[in-house]
Scaffold this active site. Sequence first.
Site, mmCIF file in Angstrom:
data_model
loop_
_atom_site.group_PDB
_atom_site.id
_atom_site.type_symbol
_atom_site.label_atom_id
_atom_site.label_comp_id
_atom_site.label_asym_id
_atom_site.label_seq_id
_atom_site.Cartn_x
_atom_site.Cartn_y
_atom_site.Cartn_z
ATOM 1 N N GLU A 172 0.842 -1.205 0.000
ATOM 2 C CA GLU A 172 0.000 0.000 0.000
ATOM 3 C C GLU A 172 0.878 1.257 0.000
ATOM 4 O O GLU A 172 0.610 2.220 -0.707
ATOM 5 C CB GLU A 172 -0.931 -0.026 1.216
ATOM 6 C CG GLU A 172 -1.798 1.203 1.388
ATOM 7 C CD GLU A 172 -1.598 1.863 2.743
ATOM 8 O OE1 GLU A 172 -1.101 3.011 2.758
ATOM 9 O OE2 GLU A 172 -1.937 1.253 3.778
ATOM 10 N N GLU A 247 10.266 1.673 2.043
ATOM 11 C CA GLU A 247 8.954 1.594 2.694
ATOM 12 C C GLU A 247 8.860 0.375 3.598
ATOM 13 O O GLU A 247 8.167 0.386 4.597
ATOM 14 C CB GLU A 247 7.836 1.561 1.647
ATOM 15 C CG GLU A 247 7.761 2.810 0.793
ATOM 16 C CD GLU A 247 7.422 4.068 1.597
ATOM 17 O OE1 GLU A 247 6.629 3.972 2.554
ATOM 18 O OE2 GLU A 247 7.970 5.140 1.268
HETATM 19 ZN ZN LIG Z 1 1.180 2.749 6.986
#
Ligand SMILES: [Zn+2]
Length: 1056
Positions: A172, A247
């Site tokens: 995401e 990330e």
């Molecule tokens: Zn997050």
Amino acid sequence: MERAIFLRNPNKLHLLPRHYSPRNFFSLFSSSSKSARSSSFTRRILHRPISPLTPRSLLLPRRCRFLPLSDTTYSSSFHFNKHHFSSASPHAIATQCSPGVSTLPDEVAAKYGFEKVSEEFIGECKSKAVLFKHKKTGAEVMSVSNDDENKVFGIVFRTPPKDSTGIPHILEHSVLCGSRKYPLKEPFVELLKGSLHTFLNAFTYPDRTCYPVASTNTKDFYNLVDVYLDAVFFPKCMEDHHTFQQEGWHFELNNPSEEISYKGVVFNEMKGVYSQPDNILGRTAQLALFPDNTYGVDSGGDPKVIPKLTFEQFKEFHGKYYHPSNARIWFYGDDDPTERLRILSEYLDMFDASSASNESRIEQQKFFSEPVRIVEKYPAGDGSDLKKKHMVCLNWLLADKPLDLETELTLGFLDHLMLGTPASPLTKILLDSGLGDAIVGSGVEDELLQPQFSIGLKGVSKEDIEKVEELVMGTLKKLAEEGFETDAVEASMNTIEFSLRENNTGSFPRGLSLMLQSISKWIYDMDPFEPLKYEKPLMALKARIAEEGSKAVFSPLIEKFILNNPHCVTIEMQPDPEKASRDEAAERKIFGETLRSVPSLSLLDIPKEPVHIPTEAGDINGVKVLKHDLFTNDVLYAEIVFNMRSLKQELLPLVPLFCQSLLEMGTKDLTFVQLNQLIGRKTGGISVYPFTSSVQGSEDPCSHIIARGKAMAGRVEDLFNLVNCILQEVQFTDQQRFKQFVSQSKAGMENRLRGSGHRIAATRMDAKLNVTGWISEQMGGVSYLEFLQALEERVDQDWDGVSSSLEEIRTSLLSKNGCLINMTADGKNLTNSEKYVSKFLDLLPSKSFVEAAAWNARLSPGNEAIVIPTQVNYVGKAANIYDTGYQLNGSAYVISKYISNTWLWDRVRVSGGAYGGFCDLDTHSGVFSFLSYRDPNLLKTLDVYDGTGAFLHQLEMDEDTLSKAIIGTIGDVDSYQLPDAKGYSSLLRYLLGITEEERQKRREEILSTSLKDFKEFGEVIEAVKDKGVTVAVASPDDVDAANKERSNYFDVKKAL
Ligand SMILES: [Zn+2]
């Protein structure tokens, strides 16, 4: 999982209305007791930290913005389980669509490769909804048309994880880091900078990932849709190992003498989540209730497991699940339905059908044959008293298969009856027992395939754990045997119906609220229309209650779903002072731009004038009355404002509890339960809270207590009578209840220190810099926590003294002089309300307003580290730039946003590994502050802050980048507001002396911001580097290390 945490509203939690919020119906359900409970959302949904970039309305004091702010309330705004009641309304305000809205002939759909599956006009939201299927891939599309200008798009994939490596969550984050058409590093950030979006985010649920956007500008909307579609289907992170590392996780070695460590945005985010006891509890409960299906692992990622994830697994997961055959797509609003299908076909036609939707189906959890008990440790501070720090929570899986909507609706109703308000029996009995400080568990949850119910207490001593369990079971049994009071049932019903009629989602787009409701069934291959149509089941339920009585309806539910249900997990949480350092040790052991520009608007697309809010200032019985003539669908919103400057300085810390007491203590004739029921039956909610802000150009703070209420036009008299009753008749005599308030607030503050340390740091810095900050810190900072600790004893030893202090606050506050009324409704209802206002004012004492001796206090200005048991830090530095002679210019809004989105994002988040870094200018006081959130660093982050001036000085920028920064700022200024929020903003501007001329001037300054302004601001901001004060909320080890490295830079204060 991160909600609006980044909002720089450090003082805000306490200033938030407790019983009423203009956001939406959910918050009514989740009024104080519910919001005091741990939010299930925290453990369920993960989403991006966009809030540093979140709209901040120009000239609107940050301490009073009506964005969803508190961690728990925001979460409930879109994860609240009663989605059947939620914001879809038969009287929707913005969706006055006639059944004749643009329809789309079947041939047109076929031309773009779609077939119509079904279509309906949904009266509840005055919308025409069509379900399409993309013939080639099977992708499903809900196309909802109405007159709402706040258009919403969302694409949702079913993404069930098989382990706790956090794949869905890391994905995401990563897909929004560049794509085929938009290859720049962070299109997400670029979008935030240069678009007029009213919503832009992504969420990871335990079984799905949602990518929603909203905008009121059609061109902007389609730009956003295109960026999102390209991002999910063709993200660059699939070829680019670097994004995955940034990330997800990576090793880091800063210099050879240091130990190697793990970093990564999601990794650090989840470390923060796993540091909070309430979150650990929620996660443990979910995992234990669902040992056999996908909910038995953590889709957000367990920091201990995240480093096991490989890039290959990551790519495979995307390839399988981010496929049209596994997608559900939502369009909503007043745009052209044909254009929607045209845009989609461009993307979907590139794919062939896959078997993804079979593989992503969620298995049902089978029932246990007997209950389960789990004991879990959580990290706690060592010095503090650990005796009363246990938590216990009972959790049930309510059904072994999905329930029908009517049963779910009835369960939601039952939940509100048992737990919805402080007066609800289960809440009240648990808190009255004195066995714990605050409620945990989120009641009925039906967002996943099978519903659950959970309830418990925290702040419990070890020997009382069994008593809590017995009390919960005993109370449930008693409720099943005796049923609920008729008044309580009526109050719940009115609360629900009011909210349906009002359909107030606050700053949350209505179309998104509807999408989340629809998807909660659609994602399990059920009918996407059904969750939007609550009218019939609601009426059926009302009729059943009327015919059979409420006991016949609810008692069998309690028995079947809870009392006789063996699928129960009891969780006991124990404080462990060594856990944090053990976790660190375990971690150490395992560890050994082609900016082809995101499409954007041009400056010419931006309106030159600020949004105008009609305001008429008048006078009733000598009191100033502001009236805002806006269409509110027959609801009257009223604020009654009292000047707090009459209060003695030493009474200030008592104000939040004074406000709570007004609403939750009862009068001579009414118990607080009856009073709450009365409010529920007659109004849409009443709240009382303090509001404090600096005023530009003045040493004196603006400080008020505001009573807010809303009611249907026919109930305005009741509303004012009830406000009067609360203000004048409530008695401060219930010592036991007051003591509960103190314990709850203390527990809330402790939670805030861990979860929102940046707010605590910000408040603390403000308190060193100005009086307003000092006041806020007294009512919501570390000083407030200390005050509460002392107060707990004082309540026992000197209750008469406490009680008369509360009375003293009331006496100094309540006066016709120093009062101001603000009302929002349409003209006819405004006029009709005047007679009730007049009556209300007649009842107020008319003593003359006396300003107390000047409040003049600040905290000592040294650098300070607030030490708590945590693995991540919150680092702040601030100074008052008005002291340098700087005069406010609108360009400062553009510049601070730009600093947050570029310099701080790159240095603090991307290379530093913090979850976020941002800055904020409080235009009222002149305080400019830097803050980081869930930050693995401390001194390194301060160095980044100190480099900001040089960054601005050397900055070069092309026209396109500059106009994007300007447009993004205007998007914040013009953030979409429902009518009640408009009326409220206007009131605050009035209180702070902000004129229309000033708003126009600032807007012009924003629009004409130049590179020169950036460079000049670079000089101004050096004040923070040279004279700024630092406050960090941080781990003891990091503070020790920092003090060694920079000879006792911090004064150390231990807080937990
Ligand atoms: Zn997050």
